[in-house]
Design a protein around this motif. Structure first.
Motif, PDB file in Angstrom:
ATOM      1  N   ASN A   1     -28.303  24.463  69.829  1.00 15.90           N
ATOM      2  CA  ASN A   1     -28.539  25.698  69.068  1.00 15.90           C
ATOM      3  C   ASN A   1     -29.443  26.673  69.815  1.00 15.90           C
ATOM      4  O   ASN A   1     -29.362  27.887  69.607  1.00 15.90           O
ATOM      5  CB  ASN A   1     -29.148  25.354  67.714  1.00 15.90           C
ATOM      6  CG  ASN A   1     -28.155  24.664  66.784  1.00 15.90           C
ATOM      7  OD1 ASN A   1     -26.948  24.884  66.894  1.00 15.90           O
ATOM      8  ND2 ASN A   1     -28.666  23.825  65.899  1.00 15.90           N
ATOM      9  N   GLU A   2     -30.314  26.152  70.683  1.00 14.94           N
ATOM     10  CA  GLU A   2     -31.231  27.024  71.410  1.00 14.94           C
ATOM     11  C   GLU A   2     -30.628  27.592  72.694  1.00 14.94           C
ATOM     12  O   GLU A   2     -31.191  28.537  73.252  1.00 14.94           O
ATOM     13  CB  GLU A   2     -32.510  26.242  71.762  1.00 14.94           C
ATOM     14  CG  GLU A   2     -33.382  25.937  70.554  1.00 14.94           C
ATOM     15  CD  GLU A   2     -34.614  25.132  70.930  1.00 14.94           C
ATOM     16  OE1 GLU A   2     -34.688  24.670  72.092  1.00 14.94           O
ATOM     17  OE2 GLU A   2     -35.503  24.975  70.066  1.00 14.94           O
TER      18      GLU A   2
ATOM     19  N   GLY B   1     -25.442  22.090  83.121  1.00 12.02           N
ATOM     20  CA  GLY B   1     -26.768  21.785  83.649  1.00 12.02           C
ATOM     21  C   GLY B   1     -27.855  21.921  82.600  1.00 12.02           C
ATOM     22  O   GLY B   1     -28.790  21.108  82.543  1.00 12.02           O
ATOM     23  N   TYR B   2     -27.754  22.944  81.762  1.00 15.27           N
ATOM     24  CA  TYR B   2     -28.747  23.169  80.712  1.00 15.27           C
ATOM     25  C   TYR B   2     -28.785  21.986  79.742  1.00 15.27           C
ATOM     26  O   TYR B   2     -29.868  21.488  79.387  1.00 15.27           O
ATOM     27  CB  TYR B   2     -28.405  24.457  79.968  1.00 15.27           C
ATOM     28  CG  TYR B   2     -29.363  24.806  78.845  1.00 15.27           C
ATOM     29  CD1 TYR B   2     -30.444  25.648  79.072  1.00 15.27           C
ATOM     30  CD2 TYR B   2     -29.173  24.296  77.560  1.00 15.27           C
ATOM     31  CE1 TYR B   2     -31.321  25.977  78.042  1.00 15.27           C
ATOM     32  CE2 TYR B   2     -30.042  24.611  76.531  1.00 15.27           C
ATOM     33  CZ  TYR B   2     -31.111  25.448  76.772  1.00 15.27           C
ATOM     34  OH  TYR B   2     -31.982  25.756  75.750  1.00 15.27           O
ATOM     35  N   MET B   3     -27.613  21.538  79.305  1.00 16.89           N
ATOM     36  CA  MET B   3     -27.547  20.442  78.345  1.00 16.89           C
ATOM     37  C   MET B   3     -28.168  19.174  78.912  1.00 16.89           C
ATOM     38  O   MET B   3     -28.991  18.514  78.251  1.00 16.89           O
ATOM     39  CB  MET B   3     -26.092  20.188  77.948  1.00 16.89           C
ATOM     40  CG  MET B   3     -25.509  21.223  77.020  1.00 16.89           C
ATOM     41  SD  MET B   3     -26.253  21.174  75.373  1.00 16.89           S
ATOM     42  CE  MET B   3     -25.833  19.503  74.860  1.00 16.89           C
ATOM     43  N   LYS B   4     -27.822  18.817  80.122  1.00 17.54           N
ATOM     44  CA  LYS B   4     -28.334  17.574  80.705  1.00 17.54           C
ATOM     45  C   LYS B   4     -29.853  17.622  80.867  1.00 17.54           C
ATOM     46  O   LYS B   4     -30.559  16.664  80.531  1.00 17.54           O
ATOM     47  CB  LYS B   4     -27.655  17.312  82.048  1.00 17.54           C
ATOM     48  CG  LYS B   4     -26.182  16.933  81.929  1.00 17.54           C
ATOM     49  CD  LYS B   4     -25.569  16.654  83.286  1.00 17.54           C
ATOM     50  CE  LYS B   4     -24.124  16.205  83.149  1.00 17.54           C
ATOM     51  NZ  LYS B   4     -23.493  15.923  84.469  1.00 17.54           N
TER      52      LYS B   4
ATOM     53  N   ALA C   1     -32.157  15.992  67.945  1.00 21.07           N
ATOM     54  CA  ALA C   1     -32.746  16.541  69.172  1.00 21.07           C
ATOM     55  C   ALA C   1     -31.673  17.208  70.035  1.00 21.07           C
ATOM     56  O   ALA C   1     -31.885  18.292  70.602  1.00 21.07           O
ATOM     57  CB  ALA C   1     -33.443  15.428  69.961  1.00 21.07           C
ATOM     58  N   ILE C   2     -30.508  16.578  70.099  1.00 14.93           N
ATOM     59  CA  ILE C   2     -29.406  17.161  70.875  1.00 14.93           C
ATOM     60  C   ILE C   2     -28.892  18.429  70.207  1.00 14.93           C
ATOM     61  O   ILE C   2     -28.620  19.439  70.865  1.00 14.93           O
ATOM     62  CB  ILE C   2     -28.268  16.136  71.032  1.00 14.93           C
ATOM     63  CG1 ILE C   2     -28.752  14.936  71.874  1.00 14.93           C
ATOM     64  CG2 ILE C   2     -27.036  16.776  71.680  1.00 14.93           C
ATOM     65  CD1 ILE C   2     -27.747  13.814  71.967  1.00 14.93           C
TER      66      ILE C   2
ATOM     67  N   LYS D   1     -21.868  29.606  68.919  1.00 16.44           N
ATOM     68  CA  LYS D   1     -22.342  28.926  67.706  1.00 16.44           C
ATOM     69  C   LYS D   1     -21.312  28.919  66.578  1.00 16.44           C
ATOM     70  O   LYS D   1     -21.369  28.061  65.693  1.00 16.44           O
ATOM     71  CB  LYS D   1     -23.630  29.592  67.207  1.00 16.44           C
ATOM     72  CG  LYS D   1     -24.742  29.727  68.254  1.00 16.44           C
ATOM     73  CD  LYS D   1     -25.124  28.392  68.846  1.00 16.44           C
ATOM     74  CE  LYS D   1     -26.364  28.487  69.737  1.00 16.44           C
ATOM     75  NZ  LYS D   1     -26.195  29.364  70.901  1.00 16.44           N
ATOM     76  N   GLU D   2     -20.366  29.869  66.572  1.00 17.99           N
ATOM     77  CA  GLU D   2     -19.406  29.979  65.483  1.00 17.99           C
ATOM     78  C   GLU D   2     -17.985  29.974  66.033  1.00 17.99           C
ATOM     79  O   GLU D   2     -17.746  30.386  67.172  1.00 17.99           O
ATOM     80  CB  GLU D   2     -19.634  31.269  64.680  1.00 17.99           C
ATOM     81  CG  GLU D   2     -21.004  31.370  64.027  1.00 17.99           C
ATOM     82  CD  GLU D   2     -21.200  30.345  62.926  1.00 17.99           C
ATOM     83  OE1 GLU D   2     -20.185  29.870  62.383  1.00 17.99           O
ATOM     84  OE2 GLU D   2     -22.370  30.032  62.624  1.00 17.99           O
TER      85      GLU D   2
END
Length: 278
Positions: free
Chosen positions: A201-202, A249-252, A195-196, A208-209
């Motif tokens: 990835n989104e 902020g997005y990750m949390k 899920a994380i 990403k690389e």
């Protein structure tokens, strides 16, 4: 009577000579002022053409202007017939006295020169130093002005900044965002990790690389700790320095939404109390 006439003639000659000197001094002042303005304008245009940093440009302009005006003043004093050696000695003595009285201020001045020359940070960088952090708004010759994220203005003397440790968060083009997430014992680890990973990835701001010649890697997740109330998954996400807080902020938010919507329980401290009867 002859003595009076002689003294009058002498005074007349001296007054005439003094008038000539005053006129010459005024002419030199006007011409010198015009030359100083022209030289400063030429220097400014040259520095603009060469792309000199704004903070360094202002400092150099001030130094050039002060030196030129000092030369002009000495030239005018010399035209008036005043012994310039005495004035130079007076200035030197005054400089020593002022230097002893303003040792801290001179240290800040020297620190400002070092900062402007070696550029550990520049206007617009986000730095942390002397117990404060914020965006560099202005680099003055004695102080550096920071603006915090909540719009407070902080003025820090340059002496400590030039000799102490500081963190420049904007120096490198990329930063790593480290965020840890806790989940209860008994929760399927692989499901939480996936899920994380999906959130990483989104996110369009996460790189990403790997990037050549940069310490940048793709998104990573891993078991970091097994505490008293649950396990901890650590995440590592690289992004551009300017996007650091947005990615944080997005990750949390997104990970919390993903886990909450999937029915996961987040750990909290709890205490089991056992009562025995004697």
């Amino acid at each position: 009577m002859d003595n009076i006439l002689t003294n009058y003639a002498t005074l007349k000659v001296m007054a005439t000579a003094l008038c000539y000197k005053l006129v010459a001094a005024i002419i030199v002042y006007i011409i010198g002022k015009w030359i100083i303005e022209k030289v400063c304008n030429v220097c400014t245009k040259m520095m603009n053409k060469k792309g000199v940093d704004n903070s360094l440009q202002g400092f150099l302009e001030s130094i050039i202007k002060v030196c030129l005006w000092l030369c002009l003043i000495i030239a005018i004093i010399n035209i008036l017939g005043i012994d310039t050696a005495a004035f130079i000695g007076l200035f030197a003595g005054a400089g020593v006295a002022i230097g002893m009285a303003m040792s801290g201020t001179l240290g800040n001045f020297a620190g400002g020169v070092m900062i402007i020359l070696f550029k550990p940070y520049k206007v617009g960088d986000y730095i942390a130093a002397q117990g404060y952090e914020g965006i560099v708004k202005e680099i003055q010759i004695f102080n550096t002005v920071l603006v915090t994220t909540d719009n407070k203005t902080i003025i820090i003397p340059n002496g400590g900044l030039s000799t102490g440790s500081l963190i420049n968060y904007s120096k490198q083009p990329y930063r790593r965002v480290d965020v840890n997430f806790d989940f209860c014992y008994g929760t399927d680890y692989e499901t939480v990790r996936e899920a994380i990973e999906k959130v990483q990835n989104e996110c369009p701001l996460i790189i990403k690389e790997p990037i050549k010649d940069e310490p940048v890697a793709g998104p990573w997740q891993g078991l970091a700790d097994m505490g008293e109330s649950g396990c901890t998954i650590a995440t590592r996400s690289w992004c551009k320095s300017a996007d650091y807080w947005a990615v944080m902020g997005y990750m949390k938010y997104e990970v919390y939404q993903q886990l909450r919507n999937s029915g996961f329980m987040f750990p909290f401290n709890k205490l089991d109390v056992t009562i025995t009867k004697e």
